[in-house]
Motif scaffolding. Structure first.
Motif, PDB file in Angstrom:
ATOM      1  N   PRO A 285       0.802  -1.230   0.000  1.00 56.36           N
ATOM      2  CA  PRO A 285       0.000   0.000   0.000  1.00 56.36           C
ATOM      3  C   PRO A 285       0.831   1.274   0.000  1.00 56.36           C
ATOM      4  CG  PRO A 285      -0.068  -1.043   2.164  1.00 56.36           C
ATOM      5  CD  PRO A 285       0.630  -2.001   1.246  1.00 56.36           C
ATOM      6  N   GLU A 286       2.123   1.193   0.326  1.00 57.19           N
ATOM      7  CA  GLU A 286       2.981   2.379   0.320  1.00 57.19           C
ATOM      8  C   GLU A 286       3.745   2.441  -0.993  1.00 57.19           C
ATOM      9  OE1 GLU A 286       7.092   3.652   2.436  1.00 57.19           O
ATOM     10  OE2 GLU A 286       5.441   3.307   3.834  1.00 57.19           O
ATOM     11  N   SER A 287       3.523   3.493  -1.762  1.00 57.21           N
ATOM     12  CA  SER A 287       4.230   3.628  -3.036  1.00 57.21           C
ATOM     13  C   SER A 287       5.619   4.204  -2.794  1.00 57.21           C
ATOM     14  CB  SER A 287       3.444   4.512  -4.002  1.00 57.21           C
ATOM     15  OG  SER A 287       3.334   5.825  -3.492  1.00 57.21           O
ATOM     16  N   ALA A 288       6.528   3.930  -3.717  1.00 56.92           N
ATOM     17  CA  ALA A 288       7.900   4.429  -3.583  1.00 56.92           C
ATOM     18  C   ALA A 288       8.551   4.511  -4.946  1.00 56.92           C
ATOM     19  CB  ALA A 288       8.715   3.512  -2.672  1.00 56.92           C
TER      20      ALA A 288
ATOM     21  N   LEU B  83      14.600  -4.061 -22.834  1.00 52.17           N
ATOM     22  CA  LEU B  83      14.381  -4.626 -21.506  1.00 52.17           C
ATOM     23  C   LEU B  83      14.552  -3.568 -20.426  1.00 52.17           C
ATOM     24  CD1 LEU B  83      13.917  -7.333 -19.977  1.00 52.17           C
ATOM     25  CD2 LEU B  83      16.382  -7.638 -19.975  1.00 52.17           C
ATOM     26  N   ALA B  84      15.536  -2.687 -20.584  1.00 51.37           N
ATOM     27  CA  ALA B  84      15.781  -1.633 -19.595  1.00 51.37           C
ATOM     28  C   ALA B  84      14.609  -0.672 -19.528  1.00 51.37           C
ATOM     29  CB  ALA B  84      17.061  -0.876 -19.939  1.00 51.37           C
ATOM     30  N   ASN B  85      14.081  -0.267 -20.680  1.00 54.18           N
ATOM     31  CA  ASN B  85      12.969   0.682 -20.704  1.00 54.18           C
ATOM     32  C   ASN B  85      11.739   0.140 -20.004  1.00 54.18           C
ATOM     33  OD1 ASN B  85      14.180   2.817 -22.090  1.00 54.18           O
ATOM     34  ND2 ASN B  85      13.773   1.890 -24.086  1.00 54.18           N
ATOM     35  N   GLU B  86      11.433  -1.134 -20.220  1.00 60.07           N
ATOM     36  CA  GLU B  86      10.171  -1.673 -19.706  1.00 60.07           C
ATOM     37  C   GLU B  86      10.284  -2.251 -18.303  1.00 60.07           C
ATOM     38  OE1 GLU B  86       7.354  -3.543 -22.060  1.00 60.07           O
ATOM     39  OE2 GLU B  86       8.147  -2.846 -23.970  1.00 60.07           O
ATOM     40  N   LEU B  87      11.456  -2.765 -17.937  1.00 61.97           N
ATOM     41  CA  LEU B  87      11.584  -3.392 -16.618  1.00 61.97           C
ATOM     42  C   LEU B  87      12.167  -2.463 -15.562  1.00 61.97           C
ATOM     43  CD1 LEU B  87      12.741  -7.114 -16.885  1.00 61.97           C
ATOM     44  CD2 LEU B  87      10.486  -6.186 -16.387  1.00 61.97           C
ATOM     45  N   LEU B  88      13.099  -1.617 -15.947  1.00 57.35           N
ATOM     46  CA  LEU B  88      13.835  -0.822 -14.960  1.00 57.35           C
ATOM     47  C   LEU B  88      13.465   0.654 -14.958  1.00 57.35           C
ATOM     48  CD1 LEU B  88      17.403  -2.357 -15.424  1.00 57.35           C
ATOM     49  CD2 LEU B  88      15.612  -3.054 -13.817  1.00 57.35           C
ATOM     50  N   LEU B  89      13.164   1.194 -16.125  1.00 58.36           N
ATOM     51  CA  LEU B  89      12.961   2.637 -16.232  1.00 58.36           C
ATOM     52  C   LEU B  89      11.490   3.046 -16.306  1.00 58.36           C
ATOM     53  CD1 LEU B  89      15.830   3.373 -18.787  1.00 58.36           C
ATOM     54  CD2 LEU B  89      15.876   3.637 -16.290  1.00 58.36           C
ATOM     55  N   ALA B  90      10.601   2.087 -16.555  1.00 53.67           N
ATOM     56  CA  ALA B  90       9.169   2.388 -16.600  1.00 53.67           C
ATOM     57  C   ALA B  90       8.660   2.711 -15.201  1.00 53.67           C
ATOM     58  CB  ALA B  90       8.400   1.207 -17.186  1.00 53.67           C
ATOM     59  N   SER B  91       7.649   3.567 -15.135  1.00 54.65           N
ATOM     60  CA  SER B  91       7.079   4.003 -13.859  1.00 54.65           C
ATOM     61  C   SER B  91       5.637   3.533 -13.745  1.00 54.65           C
ATOM     62  CB  SER B  91       7.143   5.531 -13.755  1.00 54.65           C
ATOM     63  OG  SER B  91       6.599   5.978 -12.532  1.00 54.65           O
ATOM     64  N   GLN B  92       5.354   2.801 -12.677  1.00 55.54           N
ATOM     65  CA  GLN B  92       3.999   2.297 -12.425  1.00 55.54           C
ATOM     66  C   GLN B  92       3.661   2.520 -10.950  1.00 55.54           C
ATOM     67  OE1 GLN B  92       5.314  -1.420 -13.633  1.00 55.54           O
ATOM     68  NE2 GLN B  92       5.096  -0.998 -15.800  1.00 55.54           N
ATOM     69  N   ARG B  93       2.912   3.578 -10.691  1.00 59.77           N
ATOM     70  CA  ARG B  93       2.543   3.902  -9.315  1.00 59.77           C
ATOM     71  C   ARG B  93       1.216   3.203  -8.980  1.00 59.77           C
ATOM     72  NH1 ARG B  93       2.411  10.044  -6.762  1.00 59.77           N
ATOM     73  NH2 ARG B  93       2.423   9.398  -4.560  1.00 59.77           N
ATOM     74  N   MET B  94       1.313   1.890  -8.831  1.00 61.48           N
ATOM     75  CA  MET B  94       0.107   1.098  -8.579  1.00 61.48           C
ATOM     76  C   MET B  94      -0.414   1.304  -7.160  1.00 61.48           C
ATOM     77  SD  MET B  94       0.172  -2.593 -10.496  1.00 61.48           S
ATOM     78  CE  MET B  94       0.972  -3.421  -9.139  1.00 61.48           C
ATOM     79  N   GLU B  95      -1.724   1.212  -7.040  1.00 67.09           N
ATOM     80  CA  GLU B  95      -2.380   1.243  -5.736  1.00 67.09           C
ATOM     81  C   GLU B  95      -3.209  -0.029  -5.601  1.00 67.09           C
ATOM     82  OE1 GLU B  95      -6.113   3.681  -4.136  1.00 67.09           O
ATOM     83  OE2 GLU B  95      -4.317   4.929  -4.309  1.00 67.09           O
ATOM     84  N   PRO B  96      -3.045  -0.793  -4.523  1.00 69.49           N
ATOM     85  CA  PRO B  96      -3.770  -2.063  -4.377  1.00 69.49           C
ATOM     86  C   PRO B  96      -5.196  -1.848  -3.869  1.00 69.49           C
ATOM     87  CG  PRO B  96      -2.336  -1.758  -2.497  1.00 69.49           C
ATOM     88  CD  PRO B  96      -2.094  -0.572  -3.411  1.00 69.49           C
ATOM     89  N   ALA B  97      -5.979  -1.115  -4.645  1.00 72.57           N
ATOM     90  CA  ALA B  97      -7.314  -0.718  -4.188  1.00 72.57           C
ATOM     91  C   ALA B  97      -8.199  -1.919  -3.885  1.00 72.57           C
ATOM     92  CB  ALA B  97      -7.967   0.177  -5.246  1.00 72.57           C
ATOM     93  N   ALA B  98      -8.166  -2.948  -4.733  1.00 71.31           N
ATOM     94  CA  ALA B  98      -9.033  -4.104  -4.526  1.00 71.31           C
ATOM     95  C   ALA B  98      -8.664  -4.854  -3.251  1.00 71.31           C
ATOM     96  CB  ALA B  98      -8.959  -5.034  -5.736  1.00 71.31           C
TER      97      ALA B  98
END
Length: 300
Positions: free
Chosen positions: A222-225, A258-273
């Protein structure tokens, strides 16, 4: 419950199987080699074949099968393998369910945070749109394949984030460097990684077996970083510096797409469900997670 697990030999599969057995469930596994015990059943997802007795009488199926995302460079043939290994395994399982008079009540079929692509700082709940890129396209089709399960089967597609483990996993190559004090952030470090500890992944899967949730479920803490915070917390828990930043151009030069999608991509997910359903994390904060990872005990 009688639960069949596909992909049980990997890091996540081993942890989930252990957790389910500890909770008293009867866990069977699918293997590509000849079975070595009554709890093993042979299948060949590449050919779409499976021992149909495996799913007979099962209450749930957990699908974790698929070639490792970061194991090898992303050549065209490797990308095809990543896709085929996931869709083939998932469709083999849904087809086997369709041949049963009474299919399993629950199908937990893993997806990934890559579904959202590179979304920058936007908060991503389960209703956020899919992104673009190789992983997003794979995840879209992977989840659609899971929903080919027979009518009446509750299908859940956990979109798993970056799994923190004491050994292996997403940080398998970075942790030894951090322990030596020669690691550091990747790229700008401002990209968000939807992290979660391995015990919480296993706990979430056990929770999802009996919860009423269906469809996509964001599986992260639940804590984004962002990466700067994540690396700083891990290094601090290890009492090591983490100042050797690896620039994005270097990562792209060495790892390509691989670097762009695994390491450099940003996904600020929230576990709402998961939050709404009342799931309780063992390591809800980054400080707790870092302290657990820094402990040299076994993953559990």
């Amino acid at each position: 419950m009688r639960i069949i697990v596909a992909g049980a030999s990997g890091l996540i599969g081993t942890a989930i199987s252990r957790t389910l057995r500890s909770a008293g469930h009867d866990v069977g596994t699918l293997v590509r080699r000849p079975p070595a015990s009554p709890a093993e059943f042979q299948w060949n997802p590449g050919e779409g074949s499976i021992d149909d007795t495996a799913l007979k009488g099962a209450d749930a199926v957990v699908n974790l099968s698929g070639a490792g995302i970061g194991d090898r460079p992303w050549t065209r043939s490797r990308i095809n393998e990543l896709r085929a290994s996931r869709l083939g395994a998932t469709r083999t399982l849904t087809a086997a369910m369709g041949r049963l008079d009474t299919p399993p009540a629950v199908f937990l079929s893993q997806s990934a945070s890559g579904y959202y692509g590179d979304a920058g700082p936007a908060v991503l709940r389960e209703n956020a749109p899919a992104g673009s890129g190789v992983l997003a396209r794979i995840c879209i089709d992977w989840e659609a394949a899971a929903h080919e399960a027979p009518a009446g089967v509750r299908v859940v597609t956990p979109r798993t984030g970056v799994v923190l483990s004491r050994s292996g996993g997403a940080l398998g190559r970075l942790m030894p460097l951090l322990r030596l004090g020669v690691g550091g952030p990747l790229g700008s470090g401002r990209q968000y990684w939807p992290w979660v500890t391995l015990p919480d992944v296993a706990g979430a899967y056990a929770f999802l077996l009996s919860s009423p949730l269906s469809g996509p479920v964001n599986l992260c803490a639940p804590e984004s970083a962002d990466v700067n915070s994540l690396i700083a917390q891990l290094a601090g828990a290890l009492h090591r510096p983490a100042v050797l930043r690896v620039p994005a151009p270097v990562l792209r030069l060495v790892m390509g797409q691989l670097a762009n999608e695994l390491l450099l991509a940003s996904q600020r997910m929230e576990p709402a469900a998961l939050v709404g359903a009342g799931f309780e994390w063992q390591h809800p904060s980054l400080a707790q997670a870092a302290a657990w990872v820094a402990d040299r005990g076994p993953d559990s």
